[in-house]
Design an enzyme around this catalytic site. Sequence first.
Site, mmCIF file in Angstrom:
data_model
loop_
_atom_site.group_PDB
_atom_site.id
_atom_site.type_symbol
_atom_site.label_atom_id
_atom_site.label_comp_id
_atom_site.label_asym_id
_atom_site.label_seq_id
_atom_site.Cartn_x
_atom_site.Cartn_y
_atom_site.Cartn_z
ATOM 1 C CG MET A 39 -1.930 -1.183 1.138
ATOM 2 S SD MET A 39 -3.434 -0.900 2.050
ATOM 3 C CE MET A 39 -2.815 -0.640 3.704
ATOM 4 C CB ALA A 41 3.670 4.664 3.415
ATOM 5 C CG HIS A 46 6.892 -1.953 2.263
ATOM 6 N ND1 HIS A 46 6.700 -0.809 2.992
ATOM 7 C CD2 HIS A 46 5.690 -2.587 2.254
ATOM 8 C CE1 HIS A 46 5.440 -0.741 3.391
ATOM 9 N NE2 HIS A 46 4.809 -1.804 2.970
#
Length: 292
Positions: A39, A41, A46
Amino acid sequence: MSEPAPQPAPSGGPRLVHTPDELRAALARAGRTALVPTMGALHEGHRSLMRLAREQADTVVVSVFVNPLQFGPNEDFDRYPRTLETDIVACAEEGVDVVFAPTVNTMYPTEQMVTVRAGSMGERFEGAFRPGFFDGVLTVVGKLLHLVGPDVAVFGRKDAQQLAVVRRMVADLNMPVEIIGAPTLRDPDGLATASRNVYLSAEERVSALFLSRALEAGRRVAADGPDAVRAAAGAVLEEAAEATPPVEVDYLALVDPDTFADVTSGHRGEAVLAVAARVGRTRLIDNVSVDL
Ligand code: AMP
């Protein structure tokens, strides 16, 4: 006429695409492909998924999409951090080939009438506190898997119940993709990195550390069995409830990693010790795997 060959962005960074047609063109000559759904940000957690994906495939696709279907009416869809420009820089640094950043209208041009239901596994724990959450997650993950057609997709074990329901969807619906679970990345103080950590004040961040501390306390007594694990983690969370600001626990659970069913007192083998709590207005989840 054949499609033009996908070109990298002039900077040498990833190719940024916004629509299914652009995505198809970018992947026209892709070899073995890995998808990392996010998603945005983007943080170190990540990035660790991107690195794992890079090892697995010739072409790495990162999707950046804040999926309205998985937010409840009182949740943070509107204020969820959106940082596409810096996300692209992070993707460039990790050697990502394609960033797919569709709009809500592109993903849901009409009402999403046909959706994926997570079933009973999606109604417990996170699903109980966030009704419809896993149906929203599975619906968008199903769409992304169809759009990208990856050989592998990488998900974080940080969202252990999500990983379990995604694996179950892929198995139950015979989706031709391998799901890889990546280890949870933590800040040096133990806090699991998360996009929502930016909401935390300095004091709230200190209270948030009780989560990983509780999980570690549980893991340390794994040899003594499930009841001891639950008790040790629970004791730390009782202390956390008295902290300033307080940690308000939604659930603490010791579950089977595949089914998310509570493990019984006599259980032996691998389990997941999961916690969800609110600190101020921020809801945090974390888990560790426990070898009982
Ligand atoms: P999100 O953008 O929060 O939807 O997360 C996208 C993916 O990154 C999911 O598969 C998450 O499980 C994973 N992820 C988020 N935080 C972490 C972390 N701290 N360590 C590893 N994976 C993570």
